[in-house]
Design a protein around this motif. Sequence first.
Motif, PDB file in Angstrom:
ATOM      1  N   PHE A  23     -11.964  28.163 149.629  1.00 12.40           N
ATOM      2  CA  PHE A  23     -12.120  26.715 149.481  1.00 12.40           C
ATOM      3  C   PHE A  23     -10.765  26.096 149.187  1.00 12.40           C
ATOM      4  CE2 PHE A  23     -13.059  22.852 147.149  1.00 12.40           C
ATOM      5  CZ  PHE A  23     -13.990  22.273 147.979  1.00 12.40           C
ATOM      6  N   ASN A  24     -10.416  25.066 149.943  1.00 14.77           N
ATOM      7  CA  ASN A  24      -9.096  24.463 149.813  1.00 14.77           C
ATOM      8  C   ASN A  24      -9.134  23.329 148.773  1.00 14.77           C
ATOM      9  OD1 ASN A  24      -6.642  23.161 150.198  1.00 14.77           O
ATOM     10  ND2 ASN A  24      -6.594  23.692 152.361  1.00 14.77           N
ATOM     11  N   PHE A  28      -9.318  19.081 148.939  1.00 15.90           N
ATOM     12  CA  PHE A  28     -10.435  18.419 148.268  1.00 15.90           C
ATOM     13  C   PHE A  28      -9.907  17.344 147.322  1.00 15.90           C
ATOM     14  CE2 PHE A  28     -13.458  18.639 144.553  1.00 15.90           C
ATOM     15  CZ  PHE A  28     -14.356  17.757 145.114  1.00 15.90           C
ATOM     16  N   TRP A  29      -8.845  17.695 146.606  1.00 10.42           N
ATOM     17  CA  TRP A  29      -8.231  16.748 145.679  1.00 10.42           C
ATOM     18  C   TRP A  29      -7.749  15.502 146.420  1.00 10.42           C
ATOM     19  CZ3 TRP A  29      -8.020  15.079 141.002  1.00 10.42           C
ATOM     20  CH2 TRP A  29      -6.935  14.314 140.573  1.00 10.42           C
ATOM     21  N   PRO A  34      -8.649   9.155 145.448  1.00  9.18           N
ATOM     22  CA  PRO A  34      -8.801   7.688 145.490  1.00  9.18           C
ATOM     23  C   PRO A  34     -10.002   7.194 144.679  1.00  9.18           C
ATOM     24  CG  PRO A  34      -8.597   8.609 147.699  1.00  9.18           C
ATOM     25  CD  PRO A  34      -8.764   9.749 146.775  1.00  9.18           C
ATOM     26  N   HIS A  35     -10.930   8.087 144.359  1.00  5.14           N
ATOM     27  CA  HIS A  35     -12.164   7.660 143.691  1.00  5.14           C
ATOM     28  C   HIS A  35     -12.203   8.084 142.232  1.00  5.14           C
ATOM     29  CE1 HIS A  35     -13.319   6.883 147.788  1.00  5.14           C
ATOM     30  NE2 HIS A  35     -13.189   8.150 148.089  1.00  5.14           N
ATOM     31  N   LEU A  36     -11.044   8.453 141.674  1.00  3.16           N
ATOM     32  CA  LEU A  36     -11.057   9.016 140.317  1.00  3.16           C
ATOM     33  C   LEU A  36     -11.648   8.050 139.299  1.00  3.16           C
ATOM     34  CD1 LEU A  36      -7.838  11.129 139.857  1.00  3.16           C
ATOM     35  CD2 LEU A  36     -10.207  11.838 140.091  1.00  3.16           C
ATOM     36  N   LEU A  37     -11.304   6.760 139.445  1.00  4.47           N
ATOM     37  CA  LEU A  37     -11.789   5.775 138.473  1.00  4.47           C
ATOM     38  C   LEU A  37     -13.318   5.723 138.510  1.00  4.47           C
ATOM     39  CD1 LEU A  37     -11.001   3.599 136.422  1.00  4.47           C
ATOM     40  CD2 LEU A  37     -11.156   1.945 138.295  1.00  4.47           C
ATOM     41  N   ALA A  38     -13.844   5.565 139.721  1.00  8.70           N
ATOM     42  CA  ALA A  38     -15.301   5.503 139.874  1.00  8.70           C
ATOM     43  C   ALA A  38     -15.937   6.791 139.360  1.00  8.70           C
ATOM     44  CB  ALA A  38     -15.665   5.280 141.337  1.00  8.70           C
ATOM     45  N   LEU A  39     -15.282   7.916 139.657  1.00  9.46           N
ATOM     46  CA  LEU A  39     -15.828   9.195 139.235  1.00  9.46           C
ATOM     47  C   LEU A  39     -15.860   9.277 137.715  1.00  9.46           C
ATOM     48  CD1 LEU A  39     -16.836  11.945 140.204  1.00  9.46           C
ATOM     49  CD2 LEU A  39     -14.512  12.788 139.956  1.00  9.46           C
ATOM     50  N   MET A 118     -13.777  12.594 155.202  1.00  9.70           N
ATOM     51  CA  MET A 118     -13.678  13.980 155.642  1.00  9.70           C
ATOM     52  C   MET A 118     -14.001  14.091 157.121  1.00  9.70           C
ATOM     53  SD  MET A 118     -15.351  15.814 152.333  1.00  9.70           S
ATOM     54  CE  MET A 118     -15.593  17.420 153.012  1.00  9.70           C
ATOM     55  N   ARG A 119     -15.034  13.367 157.548  1.00 10.99           N
ATOM     56  CA  ARG A 119     -15.396  13.427 158.976  1.00 10.99           C
ATOM     57  C   ARG A 119     -14.263  12.886 159.834  1.00 10.99           C
ATOM     58  NH1 ARG A 119     -21.267  12.100 157.620  1.00 10.99           N
ATOM     59  NH2 ARG A 119     -22.192  14.163 157.793  1.00 10.99           N
ATOM     60  N   LYS A 120     -13.706  11.744 159.392  1.00  8.41           N
ATOM     61  CA  LYS A 120     -12.603  11.162 160.157  1.00  8.41           C
ATOM     62  C   LYS A 120     -11.450  12.148 160.264  1.00  8.41           C
ATOM     63  CE  LYS A 120     -11.798   7.153 158.135  1.00  8.41           C
ATOM     64  NZ  LYS A 120     -11.378   5.827 157.730  1.00  8.41           N
TER      65      LYS A 120
END
Length: 612
Positions: A23-24, A28-29, A34-39, A118-120
Amino acid sequence: VALCEAEGSPPAHPTPLTLELRFNWKLFWNFLHPHLLALGVAIVLALGAALVNVQIPLLLGQLVEIVAKYMRDRVGSFMSESRRLSTQLLLLYGVQGLMTFGYLVLLSHIGERMAMDMRKALFSSLLRQDIAFFDAKKTGQLVSRLTTDVQEFKSSFKLVISQGLRSCTQVIGSLVSLSMLSPRLTLLLAIATPALMGVGTLMGSGLRKLSRQCQEQIARATGVADEALGNVRTVRAFAMEQREEERYQEELESCRCKAEELGRGIALFQGLSNIAFNCMVLGTLFIGGSLVAGQQLKGGDLMSFLVASQTVQRSMASLSVLFGQVVRGLSAGARVFEYMALSPCIPLTGGCCIPSKDLHGSITFQNVSFSYPCRPGFEVLKDFTLTLPPGKIVALVGQSGGGKTTVASLLERFYDPTAGMVTLDGHDLRTLNPSWLRGQVIGFISQEPVLFGTTIMENIRFGKLEASDEEVYTAAREANAHEFISSFPDGYSTVVGERGTTLSGGQKQRLAIARALIKQPTVLILDEATSALDAESERVVQEALDRASAGRSVLVIAHRLSTVRAAHCIVVMANGQVCETGTHEELLKKGGLYAELIRRQALDAPLTEAPL
Ligand code: ADP
Ligand code: MG
């Protein structure tokens, strides 16, 4: 080139790689950060909701205690005593609901955006891979990485944050409150629960294995259906409907067996776990009841204990399910990230472009040797040398499988030669911008043109996106296509069906020619462009090709010799090398391989080839 080969070697031995896919985390990071705040907010809310969940049973216990006291003593007002607790509880319910809403919304926000990114990224990385990469891979598997694997990874990710955090917090929090309520009962629970969990996990892993086998079997059945429906013309032509039905039915039958086995397993698991949970409740009530009877425990606390212990058990059960999901999610993620990290040997851009005033279209192959990356030991071209003078037509003939299409592929730079070099106006192709080369210099027309399932207009415009309608019409006229297109009721807006199935071979080929001509290529490659056509469409297409060839450097590949007479020079290939060069007359006079090929074809088809 040497570096490229070192990188390019993995496709040759794919097995060890696919077995040990890591697993890379770094990739993944990249998607996560970009979503760390929401997370962060989601995690806080999830933790909060879980902590509130731990609090609720304690308050419920106190309420039960009030009820019990009221029933026992029948003094005071139940309403006024319980009001404070009830409002507290209602408030907690509200807060818990809000927090749950909040973190679920945030998680779906993060999950969907990550999945889209990820799809893009995967799609764009796949589109950039070398042609050699696609030689070794199945399209269906690549597509399933874009769809199923991303989906699986996304749901695992969401589940880990939502359920995982909640379950862990609830287990820890409830254990704390349990031990505060009654250390003795907690100890009993601490012995019984892990034993049950152990049995449950064992059964669970068996069920997971079954479920995986089920999935694989479904995929196999789908594969059969997909193949039959996708090749329905071949199936119909061989009257094989019955056999395909039987094949599908067999696969469905095994699907059903496996699924029923899984269903029985799940039923057994559910039944047994219901018994276990109920026994735990009964046991707790029984032992706790005797503690209450001996004045060692309050009735309300027993109630709290029961609810909290149920929370622990439910949370641990969901953790064990979650574990399986994490394993699957990680391997799905590994499959998604695998090709994102793969960089092609031949990039799409980079390198220089020759200004159009200096572009003449003279091509040379200098001592080129080549073997396909997926078949390394097998040399298709050996010391191959060929010159395409600017503005001239060169025909390449030779036996089928002799490497003619390979020459065209090297010119398009689908592959790089193993040794030697290919040049355009004296520049090594490897120093030129590949997108410019393919998009603007070379027009390629192959034996089986592939159209896209859109309108004729858009299919022709595929050669040059910014082309005006007028340019499209001109290209279509040049390709002898305008007439038949105009005869359709919808004209240029006619949709051609998947891969162009609603057109005849000759019509498809003329659209492909228009598509290649609209970019006004300096070099034209015709790879057996008319060999799949009947005599009448061949004549129309050949007419278009003759017109298109004027003033361009053209490489005509053919094994039918009737198509190469117009060439300025004919090159005969055998065993990956050039063995004869000359005009039609010179080669005939020479009496070598070409003369032999002509003689044989004249025998095979005396009517069509006779004029030679
Ligand atoms: P021609 O066009 O003259 O009929 P090709 O250039 O298509 O011949 O093929 C030459 C040889 O290379 C054949 O033996 C064929 O099997 C092999 N070949 C063609 N394409 C590939 C590929 N993508 N990967 C591996 N081998 C290939
Ligand atoms: Mg070929």
